[in-house]
Design an enzyme around this catalytic site. Structure first.
Site, PDB file in Angstrom:
ATOM      1  N   ASP A   1      27.407  29.590  50.202  1.00 29.66           N
ATOM      2  CA  ASP A   1      27.947  28.608  51.154  1.00 29.66           C
ATOM      3  C   ASP A   1      26.807  28.000  51.976  1.00 29.66           C
ATOM      4  OD1 ASP A   1      30.796  29.462  50.592  1.00 29.66           O
ATOM      5  OD2 ASP A   1      29.929  31.329  51.303  1.00 29.66           O
TER       6      ASP A   1
ATOM      7  N   HIS B   1      34.080  34.114  53.365  1.00 26.08           N
ATOM      8  CA  HIS B   1      33.732  33.318  52.187  1.00 26.08           C
ATOM      9  C   HIS B   1      35.037  32.762  51.607  1.00 26.08           C
ATOM     10  CE1 HIS B   1      32.041  31.855  48.506  1.00 26.08           C
ATOM     11  NE2 HIS B   1      32.853  32.622  47.802  1.00 26.08           N
TER      12      HIS B   1
HETATM   13  P1  NAD Z   1      33.799  36.917  34.825  1.00 27.81           P
HETATM   14  O1  NAD Z   1      35.268  37.087  34.586  1.00 27.81           O
HETATM   15  O2  NAD Z   1      33.014  36.069  33.908  1.00 27.81           O
HETATM   16  O3  NAD Z   1      33.135  38.341  34.869  1.00 27.81           O
HETATM   17  C1  NAD Z   1      33.677  39.408  35.566  1.00 27.81           C
HETATM   18  C2  NAD Z   1      33.293  40.635  34.790  1.00 27.81           C
HETATM   19  O4  NAD Z   1      33.680  41.759  35.557  1.00 27.81           O
HETATM   20  C3  NAD Z   1      33.995  40.752  33.441  1.00 27.81           C
HETATM   21  O5  NAD Z   1      33.030  40.949  32.412  1.00 27.81           O
HETATM   22  C4  NAD Z   1      34.903  41.950  33.612  1.00 27.81           C
HETATM   23  O6  NAD Z   1      35.046  42.692  32.399  1.00 27.81           O
HETATM   24  C5  NAD Z   1      34.156  42.729  34.668  1.00 27.81           C
HETATM   25  N1  NAD Z   1      34.961  43.672  35.423  1.00 27.81           N
HETATM   26  C6  NAD Z   1      36.241  43.547  35.803  1.00 27.81           C
HETATM   27  N2  NAD Z   1      36.630  44.662  36.442  1.00 27.81           N
HETATM   28  C7  NAD Z   1      35.569  45.483  36.498  1.00 27.81           C
HETATM   29  C8  NAD Z   1      35.356  46.783  37.003  1.00 27.81           C
HETATM   30  N3  NAD Z   1      36.344  47.478  37.598  1.00 27.81           N
HETATM   31  N4  NAD Z   1      34.134  47.345  36.859  1.00 27.81           N
HETATM   32  C9  NAD Z   1      33.145  46.678  36.238  1.00 27.81           C
HETATM   33  N5  NAD Z   1      33.293  45.454  35.710  1.00 27.81           N
HETATM   34  C10 NAD Z   1      34.503  44.856  35.841  1.00 27.81           C
HETATM   35  O7  NAD Z   1      33.666  36.413  36.360  1.00 27.81           O
HETATM   36  P2  NAD Z   1      32.381  35.782  37.060  1.00 27.81           P
HETATM   37  O8  NAD Z   1      32.397  34.310  36.884  1.00 27.81           O
HETATM   38  O9  NAD Z   1      31.183  36.557  36.657  1.00 27.81           O
HETATM   39  O10 NAD Z   1      32.744  36.036  38.611  1.00 27.81           O
HETATM   40  C11 NAD Z   1      32.768  37.337  39.130  1.00 27.81           C
HETATM   41  C12 NAD Z   1      33.297  37.340  40.562  1.00 27.81           C
HETATM   42  O11 NAD Z   1      32.431  36.618  41.436  1.00 27.81           O
HETATM   43  C13 NAD Z   1      34.672  36.696  40.757  1.00 27.81           C
HETATM   44  O12 NAD Z   1      35.428  37.492  41.647  1.00 27.81           O
HETATM   45  C14 NAD Z   1      34.357  35.360  41.414  1.00 27.81           C
HETATM   46  O13 NAD Z   1      35.451  34.876  42.166  1.00 27.81           O
HETATM   47  C15 NAD Z   1      33.221  35.795  42.308  1.00 27.81           C
HETATM   48  N6  NAD Z   1      32.383  34.728  42.847  1.00 27.81           N
HETATM   49  C16 NAD Z   1      31.916  34.897  44.117  1.00 27.81           C
HETATM   50  C17 NAD Z   1      31.102  33.939  44.680  1.00 27.81           C
HETATM   51  C18 NAD Z   1      30.562  34.115  46.074  1.00 27.81           C
HETATM   52  O14 NAD Z   1      29.839  33.233  46.557  1.00 27.81           O
HETATM   53  N7  NAD Z   1      30.835  35.202  46.786  1.00 27.81           N
HETATM   54  C19 NAD Z   1      30.766  32.805  43.954  1.00 27.81           C
HETATM   55  C20 NAD Z   1      31.238  32.668  42.651  1.00 27.81           C
HETATM   56  C21 NAD Z   1      32.047  33.639  42.099  1.00 27.81           C
HETATM   57  C1  LMR Z   2      32.798  30.066  44.924  1.00 35.29           C
HETATM   58  O1  LMR Z   2      32.578  29.960  46.138  1.00 35.29           O
HETATM   59  O2  LMR Z   2      32.298  29.316  44.073  1.00 35.29           O
HETATM   60  C2  LMR Z   2      33.758  31.123  44.465  1.00 35.29           C
HETATM   61  O3  LMR Z   2      33.861  32.138  45.430  1.00 35.29           O
HETATM   62  C3  LMR Z   2      35.055  30.483  44.171  1.00 35.29           C
HETATM   63  C4  LMR Z   2      36.059  31.451  43.669  1.00 35.29           C
HETATM   64  O4  LMR Z   2      37.101  31.582  44.311  1.00 35.29           O
HETATM   65  O5  LMR Z   2      35.820  32.106  42.638  1.00 35.29           O
END
Ligand code: NAD
Ligand code: LMR
Length: 335
Positions: free
Chosen positions: A161, A189
């Protein structure tokens, strides 16, 4: 290799953000090119093959800093001796899905992982939660790791952010992002966050003045901040989901790397969601985003930053959402 490897555990390593993280960490982007790393990848059984594939590619890169790579679906094995843990694995939000819907789905993941960190991680472990809802997942993991790991070793990612805010300002003012400093992200967030530019400067000039110059006056600058900048930054995650069809990946991985790098190597100022001890009136125990600083030994909240009445109201609305998330998790019996 000069020093003993740092053990870095990444959950959800077979997922999209995991794939964007692994190679940069192994190349030294996170801890520096003087620190070898040992990677521990945690996945659920369905994700193991993807993590194994990434490990094959890591081997093919022959990174000099990469000591070894272990892959497991057992949290106790994954967090054994971890110095740094990036908790990424969670269910990402898809189109039309609210973050609040994810609370229950993710609460069961971060409790057991926190408990495993408390049981087997290194004494100096630091944890950043990326998986959403990141602030509340960090709260759950920290509570589950207690009393073995101090709660202030857990943080959640709002660096994305912060960088989004810098990127938007740079474009609006017509400068490079490196010219902008002093942006702060307050709160959750989520779309309620408060991206605050009131103390930000561009090449030493208040951002508000630079915007006024560019946009034709203080009123135009204030209107742009209220109507364009704040909603765009706060809802950027949803915008990315709408355009890409899935949530941000490379920018999220980049932010996680910068979060850990600055926490470990030091920074005068950035934003991170960290444990509140009552600063700025935020209820103690919440994991909330503040302006933070680090001397290389963990983030500390920058105190005494002024918020005007409107900023204060925005911040309080986001804190109220964090309180509601915490209460919802409590109602599930998780905390
Ligand atoms: P993704 O679905 O591609 O990958 C998630 C992975 O986690 C998968 O491979 C899944 O098998 C694994 N997983 C699920 N449960 C699990 C567990 N208990 N233990 C270990 N592994 C597990 O998703 P992504 O695009 O990599 O995103 C991951 C997370 O990050 C999401 O929650 C998304 O919303 C979040 N995110 C946060 C931000 C931020 O700024 N904070 C930004 C973008 C995404
Ligand atoms: C982001 O800020 O890109 C993610 O946290 C959005 C989301 O909800 O996965």
């Amino acid at each position: 290799m000069a020093s003993a490897p740092t053990t870095v555990t990444i959950t959800g390593a077979g997922g999209q953000i995991g794939y964007a993280l692994l190679f940069r960490i192994a190349a030294g982007d996170m801890l520096g090119t003087d620190r070898p790393v040992r990677l521990r990848l945690l996945e659920i059984p369905q994700g193991l093959r993807a993590a194994e594939g990434a490990a094959l590619e890591l081997q093919d890169c022959a990174f000099p800093l990469l000591h070894d790579v272990d892959i497991t679906d057992d949290p106790l094995t994954a967090f054994q001796g971890a110095n740094i843990a990036l908790l990424v694995g969670a269910r990402p939000r898809g189109p039309g899905m609210e973050r609040a819907d994810l609370l229950a789905a993710n609460a069961g993941i971060f409790g057991p992982q926190g408990a495993a960190i408390g049981a087997v991680a290194a004494d100096d472990v630091r944890v950043v939660v990326v998986g959403n809802p990141a602030n509340t997942n960090a709260l759950i993991a920290a509570a589950s790791a207690a009393p073995h790991v101090p709660a202030d070793r857990f943080s959640a990612l709002t660096r994305l952010d912060h960088s989004r805010a810098v990127g938007q300002l740079a474009e609006a003012i017509g400068v490079g992002p490196g010219a902008i400093e002093g942006v702060a992200i307050w709160g959750n967030h989520s779309a309620t966050q408060f991206p605050d530019v009131s103390h930000a400067r561009v090449d030493g000039m208040p951002v508000l003045d630079a915007l006024a110059e560019r946009l034709g006056g203080q009123d135009a600058a204030t209107a742009w901040l209220d109507d364009v900048f704040i909603p765009r930054v706060a809802k950027r995650g949803a915008e990315i989901i709408e355009v890409r069809g899935s949530s941000s990946v490379a920018s999220a991985a980049n932010a996680a790397i910068e979060h850990v790098r600055d926490e470990q190597r030091g920074t005068p100022w950035t934003s991170a969601a960290v444990l509140s001890r009552g600063e700025y009136g935020v209820p103690e125990g919440l994991v909330c985003s503040f302006p933070v600083t680090s001397d290389g030994d963990g983030y500390r909240i920058v105190e005494g930053v002024g918020l005007d009445a409107r900023g204060r109201r925005r911040f309080e609305a986001s804190v109220a959402e964090l309180v509601a998330e915490r209460d919802a998790v409590r109602a599930l019996g998780v905390l």
